[in-house]
Design an enzyme around this catalytic site. Structure first.
Site, PDB file in Angstrom:
ATOM      1  N   TRP A  15      42.161 -59.058  11.156  1.00 15.15           N
ATOM      2  CA  TRP A  15      41.566 -57.855  11.746  1.00 15.15           C
ATOM      3  C   TRP A  15      40.526 -58.214  12.803  1.00 15.15           C
ATOM      4  O   TRP A  15      40.453 -57.580  13.855  1.00 15.15           O
ATOM      5  CB  TRP A  15      40.947 -56.988  10.645  1.00 15.15           C
ATOM      6  CG  TRP A  15      41.952 -56.139   9.932  1.00 15.15           C
ATOM      7  CD1 TRP A  15      43.267 -56.410   9.753  1.00 15.15           C
ATOM      8  CD2 TRP A  15      41.717 -54.874   9.316  1.00 15.15           C
ATOM      9  NE1 TRP A  15      43.875 -55.399   9.052  1.00 15.15           N
ATOM     10  CE2 TRP A  15      42.953 -54.454   8.753  1.00 15.15           C
ATOM     11  CE3 TRP A  15      40.594 -54.081   9.140  1.00 15.15           C
ATOM     12  CZ2 TRP A  15      43.080 -53.238   8.066  1.00 15.15           C
ATOM     13  CZ3 TRP A  15      40.720 -52.879   8.439  1.00 15.15           C
ATOM     14  CH2 TRP A  15      41.953 -52.464   7.921  1.00 15.15           C
ATOM     15  N   LYS A  49      40.903 -49.970   2.941  1.00 14.86           N
ATOM     16  CA  LYS A  49      42.124 -50.110   2.166  1.00 14.86           C
ATOM     17  C   LYS A  49      41.977 -49.293   0.894  1.00 14.86           C
ATOM     18  O   LYS A  49      40.921 -49.288   0.248  1.00 14.86           O
ATOM     19  CB  LYS A  49      42.356 -51.574   1.810  1.00 14.86           C
ATOM     20  CG  LYS A  49      43.669 -51.813   1.027  1.00 14.86           C
ATOM     21  CD  LYS A  49      43.662 -53.128   0.281  1.00 14.86           C
ATOM     22  CE  LYS A  49      43.701 -54.342   1.188  1.00 14.86           C
ATOM     23  NZ  LYS A  49      45.034 -54.554   1.802  1.00 14.86           N
ATOM     24  N   ASP A  82      29.226 -62.447  -1.130  1.00 13.79           N
ATOM     25  CA  ASP A  82      29.717 -61.267  -1.825  1.00 13.79           C
ATOM     26  C   ASP A  82      29.160 -60.024  -1.141  1.00 13.79           C
ATOM     27  O   ASP A  82      27.943 -59.841  -1.051  1.00 13.79           O
ATOM     28  CB  ASP A  82      29.266 -61.330  -3.291  1.00 13.79           C
ATOM     29  CG  ASP A  82      29.825 -60.199  -4.144  1.00 13.79           C
ATOM     30  OD1 ASP A  82      30.375 -59.225  -3.584  1.00 13.79           O
ATOM     31  OD2 ASP A  82      29.706 -60.298  -5.380  1.00 13.79           O
ATOM     32  N   ASP A 131      39.131 -54.125   4.599  1.00 14.49           N
ATOM     33  CA  ASP A 131      40.449 -54.474   4.066  1.00 14.49           C
ATOM     34  C   ASP A 131      40.270 -55.161   2.716  1.00 14.49           C
ATOM     35  O   ASP A 131      41.119 -55.941   2.291  1.00 14.49           O
ATOM     36  CB  ASP A 131      41.201 -55.381   5.041  1.00 14.49           C
ATOM     37  CG  ASP A 131      42.713 -55.318   4.835  1.00 14.49           C
ATOM     38  OD1 ASP A 131      43.201 -54.274   4.369  1.00 14.49           O
ATOM     39  OD2 ASP A 131      43.406 -56.307   5.132  1.00 14.49           O
ATOM     40  N   GLY A 163      41.176 -63.341   8.576  1.00 12.31           N
ATOM     41  CA  GLY A 163      40.611 -63.080   9.896  1.00 12.31           C
ATOM     42  C   GLY A 163      41.497 -62.290  10.838  1.00 12.31           C
ATOM     43  O   GLY A 163      41.156 -62.120  12.007  1.00 12.31           O
ATOM     44  N   ASP A 184      33.230 -62.200   3.769  1.00 11.36           N
ATOM     45  CA  ASP A 184      34.238 -62.388   2.734  1.00 11.36           C
ATOM     46  C   ASP A 184      33.727 -63.428   1.744  1.00 11.36           C
ATOM     47  O   ASP A 184      32.922 -64.300   2.091  1.00 11.36           O
ATOM     48  CB  ASP A 184      35.568 -62.847   3.334  1.00 11.36           C
ATOM     49  CG  ASP A 184      36.752 -62.530   2.420  1.00 11.36           C
ATOM     50  OD1 ASP A 184      37.502 -61.587   2.727  1.00 11.36           O
ATOM     51  OD2 ASP A 184      36.923 -63.217   1.386  1.00 11.36           O
TER      52      ASP A 184
END
Length: 235
Positions: A93, A189, A125, A149, A91, A109
């Site tokens: 970000w 990312k 998912d 991320d 958490g 997530d």
């Protein structure tokens, strides 16, 4: 999503140095029941100045400082902006976004994440076809930025891990292109050499500027970088 070992509670708070770090490296008091990779990871966490700073400032992860640096350059997190945070656990970000005035943010997530008001958090998912529409519904409209991320669970097989990395970046990029507002931004990312030229070319067709940025909070020895696309041209 992350391939790091589960985090373990520190025995005591960091001591020595300033809140940004320690004066001298700390050593693990015991290696009992820890694998070598777990010992190495925990040792890095103990002695990492960004991890120490995150604990001191109440951030859930050192990754918070990656986003603060990116936002200082890109000005993504404006009050009134709609933000989607993919792979938000634990958490950090989302904490930064809320701290910087974002009140309309949703995240997803696979792992459970403790509430971060006023964010909406889904535990599912991201690649589930039902996830995208749920995110947009909770957000109340198209986002100004999609932040990812996410990182896949790796298996140690170079080709397989590469495919998983590329697959997540492609999925996040396709989603961003399908939902962003004109002028919006996408941050993902990535890893040096870890995304295909097709993804970069796709982003270049849809965004005014595409670049790689390695924040100072990304470890120097890591191949981690962030793929940043700004100025979404619309669909």
């Amino acid at each position: 999503m992350s391939d790091e070992p589960p985090r373990k509670r520190m025995v005591k708070r960091p001591t020595g140095g300033t809140e940004e770090g320690r004066a001298t490296p700390e050593r693990l008091k015991t290696a009992r029941d820890r694998t070598p990779s777990s010992q190495a990871w925990l040792s890095r966490q103990i002695n990492d100045p960004f991890a120490a700073k995150a604990r001191a400032h109440g951030y859930r992860s050192r990754a918070a400082y990656k986003l603060t640096e990116l936002d200082d350059k890109l000005k993504l997190l404006k009050p009134g902006a709609r933000i989607i945070d993919l792979g938000l656990a634990p958490g950090g970000w989302t904490q930064v976004a809320v701290e910087r005035g974002v009140t309309n943010i949703v995240g997803v997530d696979l792992l459970p994440v403790d509430p971060i008001s006023p964010a909406h958090i889904l535990e599912m998912d991201f690649t589930d076809p039902a996830c995208g529409p749920m995110l947009i519904d909770l957000l109340g409209g198209p986002p100004d930025a999609v932040l990812s991320d996410m990182a896949p669970n790796t298996v140690g097989h170079k080709q397989t891990d590469h495919l998983r990395i590329v697959g997540l970046i492609e999925a996040a990029a396709d989603f961003a292109i399908s939902v962003l507002k004109p002028g919006g931004a996408f941050v993902s990312k990535a890893f040096q050499g870890g995304e295909s030229w097709e993804v970069v070319n796709l982003l270049k067709r849809h965004f005014a500027d595409v670049k790689h940025i390695k924040p100072k909070a990304s470890r120097a020895g890591s191949s981690e970088v962030y793929l940043v696309a700004t100025g979404f041209k619309g669909r």
